[in-house]
Write an enzyme that holds these catalytic residues in place. Sequence first.
Site, PDB file in Angstrom:
ATOM      1  N   SER A 159       3.832  -1.539   0.176  1.00  0.00           N
ATOM      2  CA  SER A 159       3.260  -0.576  -0.754  1.00  0.00           C
ATOM      3  C   SER A 159       2.135   0.262  -0.150  1.00  0.00           C
ATOM      4  CB  SER A 159       2.730  -1.287  -2.014  1.00  0.00           C
ATOM      5  OG  SER A 159       1.530  -1.975  -1.736  1.00  0.00           O
ATOM      6  N   LYS A 197      -4.754  -2.745  -2.377  1.00  0.00           N
ATOM      7  CA  LYS A 197      -4.500  -1.433  -2.957  1.00  0.00           C
ATOM      8  C   LYS A 197      -5.716  -0.536  -2.786  1.00  0.00           C
ATOM      9  CE  LYS A 197      -0.354  -2.087  -4.770  1.00  0.00           C
ATOM     10  NZ  LYS A 197      -0.061  -3.309  -4.001  1.00  0.00           N
TER      11      LYS A 197
END
Length: 239
Positions: A159, A197
């Site tokens: 990701s 993230k």
Amino acid sequence: MLTRKQQELLLFIHERMKESGVPPSFDEMKDALDLASKSGIHRLITALEERGFIRRLPNRARALEVIKLPESYVPNQPARRGFSPSVIEGSLGKTQPGNAAQSRPANDDVTYATTVPVMGRIAAGVPISAIQNNTHDIAVPADMLGSGEHYALEVKGDSMIEAGIFDGDTVIIRNGSTANPGDIIVALVDDEEATLKRFRRRGASIALEAANPAYETRIFPPDRVKVQGKLVGLIRRYH
């Protein structure tokens, strides 16, 4: 002749692609140039394309190619802002806790002066269980660390690939409980799942943003997310 902003964006794209081989996202470009919206980035890219400095590659999302650089460009000058991972490539020697590094990559002039504990895996994709106990230590160059306490995590998932972070990398984290918008962080959600993230704020909420268009940004109230450190570098091995 390029404007100052056009040149800053061109050099940022060029330096990022030298570091990771992947063009920066529009959000990263916006943050790097301190612009309020991505529309300004679109205008700058269009201007660079019209002047023959970059080319947009067809049928590939956000794919850019730098064709030429300004005559005033000085190689190896640092990018203005934004995150470009400090990557140490090679097969670094793993150690047991408390022992010195046992090996180093061939033809590598980096001096490995310290070790940090590897605390299991971190999800760059679907979140996994919270950070584990120390599994082993890893040797890192002292100039990657700076001040504060550090630990390492092995990346699982894709990701964050547009930030130059790939499955199998080992990320180096500076321990801490605060972050600024745009920082890449270790986030603990609901005290049970950990993920790597980019940190954003959406009003009173916290947004955990991926660097891969295949993943959605996740929004949480602030009491559900704990910052457990910020990314300062990564180590990549080739087998």
